[in-house]
Design an enzyme around this catalytic site. Sequence first.
Site, PDB file in Angstrom:
ATOM      1  CE1 TYR A  78      -6.939   2.712   0.348  1.00  0.00           C
ATOM      2  CE2 TYR A  78      -4.514   2.870   0.290  1.00  0.00           C
ATOM      3  CZ  TYR A  78      -5.613   2.354  -0.245  1.00  0.00           C
ATOM      4  OH  TYR A  78      -5.454   1.111  -0.954  1.00  0.00           O
TER       5      TYR A  78
ATOM      6  CG  LEU B 288       8.982   2.651  -6.056  1.00  0.00           C
ATOM      7  CD1 LEU B 288       8.644   1.704  -4.595  1.00  0.00           C
ATOM      8  CD2 LEU B 288       7.881   2.460  -6.622  1.00  0.00           C
ATOM      9  N   GLY B 289      10.269   7.273  -6.058  1.00  0.00           N
ATOM     10  CA  GLY B 289       9.966   8.835  -5.428  1.00  0.00           C
ATOM     11  C   GLY B 289       9.380   8.866  -4.178  1.00  0.00           C
ATOM     12  CE1 TYR B 290       5.050  12.648  -3.961  1.00  0.00           C
ATOM     13  CE2 TYR B 290       5.424  10.947  -5.463  1.00  0.00           C
ATOM     14  CZ  TYR B 290       4.759  12.078  -5.294  1.00  0.00           C
ATOM     15  OH  TYR B 290       4.069  12.762  -6.145  1.00  0.00           O
TER      16      TYR B 290
ATOM     17  CG  ASP C  77      -7.804   4.533  -2.977  1.00  0.00           C
ATOM     18  OD1 ASP C  77      -8.896   4.560  -3.296  1.00  0.00           O
ATOM     19  OD2 ASP C  77      -6.956   3.764  -3.558  1.00  0.00           O
TER      20      ASP C  77
ATOM     21  CB  CYS D 296     -21.085   3.289 -17.748  1.00  0.00           C
ATOM     22  SG  CYS D 296     -20.122   5.012 -16.899  1.00  0.00           S
TER      23      CYS D 296
ATOM     24  CD  GLU E 287      -2.954  -0.783  -0.005  1.00  0.00           C
ATOM     25  OE1 GLU E 287      -3.041   0.268  -0.577  1.00  0.00           O
ATOM     26  OE2 GLU E 287      -3.671  -1.761  -0.243  1.00  0.00           O
TER      27      GLU E 287
ATOM     28  CB  CYS F 213     -15.257   3.597 -11.466  1.00  0.00           C
ATOM     29  SG  CYS F 213     -16.374   5.267 -11.285  1.00  0.00           S
TER      30      CYS F 213
ATOM     31  CB  THR G  61       3.624   4.025  -7.719  1.00  0.00           C
ATOM     32  OG1 THR G  61       4.336   4.923  -7.014  1.00  0.00           O
ATOM     33  CG2 THR G  61       4.778   3.389  -8.479  1.00  0.00           C
TER      34      THR G  61
ATOM     35  CB  CYS H  18     -20.278  -0.243 -13.908  1.00  0.00           C
ATOM     36  SG  CYS H  18     -20.160   0.078 -12.297  1.00  0.00           S
TER      37      CYS H  18
END
Length: 349
Positions: free
Chosen positions: A121, A81-83, A139, A201, A38, A193, A44, A204
């Site tokens: 989350y 991956l960054g951050y 999220d 749609c 997670e 979605c 990502t 769905c």
Amino acid sequence: MNGVCSAIVAPLLSWYDQGHRDLPWRTRPTPYRVWISEIMLQQTRVEAVRGYFERWMQSLPDVHALAAADEAVYMKLWEGLGYYSRVRNLHRAAVEVCEKYGGELPADYGHLLALPGIGDYTAGAIASIAFGLPVPAVDGNVLRVAARLDNDFTPITDPKYKKLTRERFAAIMPTDRPGDFNQSLMELGATTCLPNGAPLCSDCPVQHLCLGYHHGNAAQLPVRAAKKMRRAENRTVLLIRYGTLIGIRRRPDSGLLAGLWELPALEGALSPDAVRQALGVRGWQMEKLLSLHPAKHIFTHVEWRMTGYYVELAEPPAELTFVTPSALREEYALPSAFRPFLSVLEDEE
């Protein structure tokens, strides 16, 4: 009654059971595996995370291994991956879990939420998927689904809207399958979605309950508050060579890419003569200067527009750390912003 109501639960779970994506962290959803996946999946793409997740689990298979790992190990596993504050928080949280909970993530939403780097989350995802607790995991995908189900034009970036959405999903959470229900919502948002005015749609499972679809507004939802303009910064990046070695340095301990290794850079988009002058002021004895292809890299709030140069020096300056190209690839975490300038090294191999 349509929209976010208990009527969506059964068709969503049935749809999820019939054919959700086969993802490595779903095959064995232990608390640790759910947690790592997670955090990696935040902002990502799923396909990009697969390889990172599998390499991580091979090197750091549990909380104890992560808590005991050297910074260089987990930073290198995260490279690209960054951050990077997220991986530092993973390590901090692992140490705390070992100290407080004997190396096992707590089966309690509030205790999970108190760990470094775990928000609403992620705590909800771990609690529901790994521990079977009836807690929502809301999220961006889920907020988008909710806005369309309810035909709601409230900006989903409004914290009050997120809080209300959590409360509404908590009220219909099936106590026997909370993790699957949360994942069905995530799956719906990720595969059907879809964002940017492109919902499928006709595919769905809850189309018949969707107010946004029935009012013809699904493609216009959700509404987001206007983003602030991203500022642009011009930088001149230097691929420094001394013999066969590459010169790198650590960034400051605070701010963007804090504490990571980088190729040396100068402010502004400098000409070759300006680079020669700037390096001469530093006392660096330059033997060769070649232009590299320019590049840009987009962060959340800033865009780097980068001019690049290949520089060979006669002597290694003390303020740089010089490493072999193989060590740079295998041992040092270099942010992806600098990778376009390493292509010249690949040409040598």
